[in-house]
Motif scaffolding. Sequence first.
Motif, short mmCIF file in Angstrom:
data_model
loop_
_atom_site.label_atom_id
_atom_site.label_comp_id
_atom_site.label_asym_id
_atom_site.label_seq_id
_atom_site.Cartn_x
_atom_site.Cartn_y
_atom_site.Cartn_z
N THR A 27 -22.37 44.40 25.76
CA THR A 27 -22.93 44.70 24.62
C THR A 27 -24.29 44.67 23.75
O THR A 27 -24.10 45.72 23.24
CB THR A 27 -21.59 45.26 24.03
OG1 THR A 27 -21.15 43.88 23.12
CG2 THR A 27 -20.33 45.46 24.75
N GLU A 76 -27.85 44.75 22.58
CA GLU A 76 -29.19 45.83 22.31
C GLU A 76 -29.98 45.01 22.82
O GLU A 76 -31.35 44.81 21.99
CB GLU A 76 -29.05 46.80 21.79
CG GLU A 76 -27.77 47.81 21.19
CD GLU A 76 -28.35 48.72 20.43
OE1 GLU A 76 -29.46 49.10 19.63
OE2 GLU A 76 -27.37 49.44 20.01
N THR A 113 -31.84 46.84 27.16
CA THR A 113 -33.08 48.02 25.92
C THR A 113 -34.70 47.79 27.00
O THR A 113 -35.13 48.70 26.76
CB THR A 113 -33.75 47.67 25.28
OG1 THR A 113 -33.97 46.38 25.00
CG2 THR A 113 -32.29 47.28 24.00
N ASN A 155 -26.01 48.11 27.31
CA ASN A 155 -27.05 47.93 26.20
C ASN A 155 -28.68 47.79 26.29
O ASN A 155 -29.03 47.84 25.63
CB ASN A 155 -26.76 48.22 24.27
CG ASN A 155 -25.18 49.25 24.53
OD1 ASN A 155 -25.01 50.30 24.56
ND2 ASN A 155 -24.42 47.86 23.44
#
Length: 83
Positions: free
Chosen positions: A60, A62, A36, A34
């Motif tokens: 995982t 973000e 960004t 994830n």
Amino acid sequence: MTDSEAYRFYLSIDPDTYLNALPPSKFVMIHSFNDTIISHELALRTFAIAEEPKAMYNTTEETHGYTASMRPYLEKELALILS
């Protein structure tokens, strides 16, 4: 910033640009599904270009950059280097 300057900057931070110039050693990538900033698909593309030996670990969060969940993978690879 002009288009040519932006392009040169992009090339300077794109690992695909300099991957072949790295000295022969194990390539290790720790990347978040994830992220960004850099998509997982782009990370997979870079990993595919890298020569063996290589290892990829995924987390995982973000976020982009180091996170605590990356520590076990980092410690594992450092232990291999230092053993």
